[in-house]
Scaffold this motif. Structure first.
Motif: not given
Length: 509
Positions: A97, A99, A165, A168-169, A245, A249-250, A252
């Motif tokens: 992935r 980053l 996640h 890091t996201s 976002r 997305s972040a 999860r």
């Protein structure tokens, strides 16, 4: 001549001293020189080989997914767990992935937050707190979840969300740590921390002008309440987009929750279309709201005792009938059955009940079960062993219902609580998936007229369908009511700044 003097040998091996001169000494010198050269060659070769390995490894980090995919395993990165377990060759490789680059900024201090409420209230709060931390240029500590509310769920953040996640996201926006640095952590344990609840529905400017100076002064500030602390409207576009976002997305869920959600969805899909009914007719909701429609005297007394037992439920004396007529009560299971029939919902559809234990149990669910015999719950679809880990963890159960709700053909909430609103907004983001938003104040009036005989079934059904033709999650503008944020549309129910209209222009509400 040269002679060898030494001790007796042991097993054919021994150590000795070589004596001699002349030609013999010259040969010995050449031998030593040859051995030294050989050693230097070997050492140089080893250094070169290790340099190549290091360089190839570094290249592999960047080009590995494309160039080194077929190379031997010594050049392939493998993820290891804390016990250094070896990954089996049979496990398919997962592409690395990429980053986002870390955002570099001068850290103004540390922000700790303690979320309050149920899963979806905390979810929205986390989105707000990440956004606030980013615009204050501070470091956010992974939020603490509520463990003292009615549900008493002991789950930590990492039990529900994929914490790695999450961190890091968002690293290109804000620095997030799992815990404070040791020195500051010791200060917090000693009670040396500034703790406060921020003002509800505040603009981002409030945090910049009021909260940031406190963080700079105390180094660490703890916000002990987080529900609805950032205004719905009037915020910079970048603020609104970051809230989205984080939400879409972040945040999860853990792989365990995600996998089980996929399993439930698969079990439902293989039997045809399905509707998720968020039937918010649970004991805590009825006690909190004071809504007792259809309850017997014993149940009314039980709900009243419960309301008085929780000091943070501030409203104690409640007129249930008035509240219901104002549309402030969840629909009962009996009322819900009438509305689904009036909307011409096919009774062959599966209806997944996304809720906890329904108050009154089988007795109160009888009408709905008779009208829609294919009622299912996660407890009926899954084996007890599959849900065992989630028992007594209401937020994890709610996370499972959240995932299934996103995937349903139609989502119908019977009350506009936090789950109903956040799921509605998420389904809009996923392409305006159909969400039927029930107008409860209108519906209870129509139901009462139908039950009293003032309306025929056809009149009742037509009125329900006509009034809800434009309440199916279509693109629309948020309703803005200046100085009355509780009455306006919630940002997370309709994050229009992050959505693409499906047809034409957005309509006004």
């Amino acid at each position: 001549m040269c002679s060898v003097e030494g001790k007796g040998r042991k097993g054919g091996m021994g150590m000795g001293i070589i004596k001699g001169g002349g030609a013999g000494g010259e040969r010995v010198g050449k031998l030593k020189s040859s051995r030294m050269k050989l050693w230097i060659i070997r050492a140089t070769t080893s250094v070169l080989l290790w340099t190549c390995v290091v360089q190839l490894t570094a290249v592999g980090e960047t080009w590995g997914p494309r160039v080194l995919r077929g190379w031997p395993s010594c050049f392939t990165h493998q993820v290891q767990d804390s016990s250094f377990s070896v990954i089996e060759d049979t496990v398919p490789s997962v592409p690395a992935r990429v980053l986002p680059p870390k955002r570099v900024y001068k850290n103004n201090g540390y922000l700790m937050v303690s979320c309050n409420g149920g899963l979806n209230q905390m979810r929205a709060a986390i989105c707000d707190m990440v956004t606030i931390a980013r615009y204050l240029n501070v470091t956010l500590v992974v939020p603490e979840l509520d463990k003292t509310s009615f549900w008493a769920d002991p789950s930590e953040f990492q039990d529900i969300f994929d914490v790695d996640h999450f961190i890091t996201s968002l690293r290109d926006e804000v620095r997030i740590l799992k815990e404070l640095p040791p020195r500051l952590k010791r200060r917090v344990k000693m009670g040396m921390v500034y703790s406060m609840p921020p003002i509800s529905w505040s603009d981002i400017s409030y945090y910049r002008n009021q909260i940031l100076p406190l963080i700079q002064k105390y180094k660490v500030v703890h916000l002990n309440r987080t529900d609805t602390r950032l205004a719905n409207n009037g915020q910079p576009l970048d603020v609104q987009k970051l809230r989205c976002r984080v939400n879409f997305s972040a945040l999860r869920f853990t792989s365990q929750i995600e996998d089980l959600g996929k399993r439930v969805t698969k079990l439902l899909r293989q039997n045809g279309p399905f509707i998720v009914l968020h039937l918010r007719y649970e004991m805590d909701m009825l006690a909190f709201s004071g809504c007792t429609q259809g309850c017997n005297n014993e149940e009314v007394e039980e709900l009243t005792r419960m309301r008085y037992a929780y000091p943070w439920w501030k409203e104690k004396i409640i007129n249930s009938d008035l509240k219901r007529k104002d549309g402030l009560c969840p629909l009962t299971p009996e009322e819900t059955a009438l509305i689904l029939r009036a909307l011409d919902i096919d009774n062959s559809y599966q209806i997944y009940i996304a809720a906890g234990e329904i108050y009154g149990g089988t007795r109160r669910m009888a009408s709905l079960a008779a009208a829609y015999p294919r009622l299912v719950r996660k407890e009926t679809l899954l084996e007890p062993s599959e849900l065992g880990f989630f028992q007594n963890h209401s937020s994890q159960m709610a996370a499972l219902d959240y995932l299934v709700s996103l995937e349903s053909d139609i989502f119908i909430p019977t009350y506009d609580g936090n789950m109903a609103k956040v799921v509605e907004g998420h389904r809009r983001f996923l392409g305006y998936k159909q969400t039927i938003l029930l107008d409860r104040s209108l519906l209870v009036d129509l139901i009462d007229q139908y039950n009293s005989g003032s309306l025929s079934w056809n009149e009742f059904s037509n009125a329900v369908k006509e009034s809800h033709a434009s309440r199916k999650g279509q693109p629309t503008r948020r309703l803005v009511i200046p100085d009355r944020p509780k009455e306006e549309d919630y940002f997370y129910a309709n994050p229009e700044e992050c959505l693409q209209p499906s047809h034409g222009q957005l309509s006004s509400t």
